[in-house]
Design a protein around this motif. Sequence first.
Motif, PDB file in Angstrom:
ATOM      1  N   GLY A 209      -0.229   2.990  -8.647  1.00 41.29           N
ATOM      2  CA  GLY A 209       0.078   3.615  -7.363  1.00 41.29           C
ATOM      3  C   GLY A 209      -1.065   3.599  -6.364  1.00 41.29           C
ATOM      4  O   GLY A 209      -0.942   4.111  -5.249  1.00 41.29           O
TER       5      GLY A 209
ATOM      6  N   LYS B 293      -2.629  -1.638  -5.291  1.00 43.76           N
ATOM      7  CA  LYS B 293      -3.064  -2.983  -5.685  1.00 43.76           C
ATOM      8  C   LYS B 293      -2.018  -4.038  -5.321  1.00 43.76           C
ATOM      9  O   LYS B 293      -2.338  -5.074  -4.753  1.00 43.76           O
ATOM     10  CB  LYS B 293      -3.352  -3.029  -7.200  1.00 43.76           C
ATOM     11  N   SER B 294      -0.762  -3.753  -5.667  1.00 43.94           N
ATOM     12  CA  SER B 294       0.290  -4.734  -5.358  1.00 43.94           C
ATOM     13  C   SER B 294       0.465  -4.868  -3.855  1.00 43.94           C
ATOM     14  O   SER B 294       0.688  -5.978  -3.338  1.00 43.94           O
ATOM     15  CB  SER B 294       1.626  -4.324  -6.002  1.00 43.94           C
ATOM     16  N   THR B 295       0.353  -3.747  -3.154  1.00 42.43           N
ATOM     17  CA  THR B 295       0.454  -3.778  -1.688  1.00 42.43           C
ATOM     18  C   THR B 295      -0.597  -4.718  -1.116  1.00 42.43           C
ATOM     19  O   THR B 295      -0.297  -5.567  -0.267  1.00 42.43           O
ATOM     20  CB  THR B 295       0.256  -2.350  -1.134  1.00 42.43           C
TER      21      THR B 295
HETATM   22  P1  ADP Z   1      -0.069  -0.324  -7.528  1.00 37.31           P
HETATM   23  O1  ADP Z   1       0.287  -1.768  -7.534  1.00 37.31           O
HETATM   24  O2  ADP Z   1      -1.547  -0.071  -7.474  1.00 37.31           O
HETATM   25  O3  ADP Z   1       0.554   0.424  -8.661  1.00 37.31           O
HETATM   26  P2  ADP Z   1       1.576  -0.225  -5.123  1.00 37.31           P
HETATM   27  O4  ADP Z   1       0.883  -1.042  -4.113  1.00 37.31           O
HETATM   28  O5  ADP Z   1       2.749  -0.823  -5.800  1.00 37.31           O
HETATM   29  O6  ADP Z   1       0.504   0.327  -6.172  1.00 37.31           O
HETATM   30  O7  ADP Z   1       2.085   1.127  -4.447  1.00 37.31           O
HETATM   31  C1  ADP Z   1       1.193   2.019  -3.795  1.00 37.31           C
HETATM   32  C2  ADP Z   1       1.973   3.230  -3.354  1.00 37.31           C
HETATM   33  O8  ADP Z   1       2.909   2.870  -2.337  1.00 37.31           O
HETATM   34  C3  ADP Z   1       2.800   3.881  -4.454  1.00 37.31           C
HETATM   35  O9  ADP Z   1       2.779   5.274  -4.264  1.00 37.31           O
HETATM   36  C4  ADP Z   1       4.179   3.315  -4.234  1.00 37.31           C
HETATM   37  O10 ADP Z   1       5.159   4.212  -4.684  1.00 37.31           O
HETATM   38  C5  ADP Z   1       4.230   3.168  -2.729  1.00 37.31           C
HETATM   39  N1  ADP Z   1       5.087   2.076  -2.268  1.00 37.31           N
HETATM   40  C6  ADP Z   1       4.968   0.777  -2.614  1.00 37.31           C
HETATM   41  N2  ADP Z   1       5.878   0.021  -1.968  1.00 37.31           N
HETATM   42  C7  ADP Z   1       6.590   0.863  -1.207  1.00 37.31           C
HETATM   43  C8  ADP Z   1       7.685   0.699  -0.288  1.00 37.31           C
HETATM   44  N3  ADP Z   1       8.214  -0.512  -0.038  1.00 37.31           N
HETATM   45  N4  ADP Z   1       8.166   1.815   0.322  1.00 37.31           N
HETATM   46  C9  ADP Z   1       7.631   3.021   0.100  1.00 37.31           C
HETATM   47  N5  ADP Z   1       6.606   3.247  -0.753  1.00 37.31           N
HETATM   48  C10 ADP Z   1       6.083   2.191  -1.386  1.00 37.31           C
END
Ligand code: ADP
Length: 218
Positions: free
Chosen positions: A42, A45-47
């Motif tokens: 959360g 990282k993926s973002t």
């Molecule tokens: P990680 O890859 O580090 O686990 P993410 O980048 O997937 O983290 O997500 C970071 C945060 O943003 C998390 O709290 C996730 O729930 C939220 N999040 C990710 N994508 C979306 C989206 N499309 N809409 C709303 N919240 C999102």
Amino acid sequence: MLLELRDVSKTYPTGEGPLQVLRGVSLALAAGESMALTGESGSGKSTLLHLAGGLDQPDSGAILFEGRDIAGLGDAALAEFRRASVGLVFQQFNLIPSLDVEANLAFQARLAGRHDAAWMRLLAERLRLTSLLERYPEQLSGGQQQRVAIGRALGVRPQLILADEPTGNLDEATGDAVLELMLALQAETGAALLMVTHSSRLAARLGRRLHLASGRLG
Ligand code: ADP
Ligand code: MG
């Protein structure tokens, strides 16, 4: 620099209001370099990886590929960038179930108009897939599926490989073997690699390491 993020911020709208995930993140990745991105679940990282691959846009800040802001690319140039310059590898493999291994391997290269049969044969050999080319994804183990996904990503000879917890669904020994293959092919092709991982042990295999916490890189 091959890839630069400059003061990138990203907020998602949610039911409970805006969620700021990245707060002014900057990083620079040179051609051929490898970098691990760690951080809790959360942490964004993926973002960050999606932004780097042109799959999503930041609220503010710039993402430069070979010095050009990808936000300034038109739709066609952005699609070309994603197909021809970036190889994506995901935790969930994301193979196409209706295509056999050979067609999955060739998929991105064909889309990009860069199919090279000799390179595909070499990739299949290096990834130990030559005897599996006629199988379908459901007939493969997790490690075999991820090797196909790596081959698909490398089929275009991308300048940048973005890997999001590529060994997250594999047992430790299989994950280690898959990572070694990916690192070897990355080095051989001269691609840069940005890899998300939970694991400090795996992060230590890469050239540099950045940690994401509270929306900032350290
Ligand atoms: P990680 O890859 O580090 O686990 P993410 O980048 O997937 O983290 O997500 C970071 C945060 O943003 C998390 O709290 C996730 O729930 C939220 N999040 C990710 N994508 C979306 C989206 N499309 N809409 C709303 N919240 C999102
Ligand atoms: Mg993630």
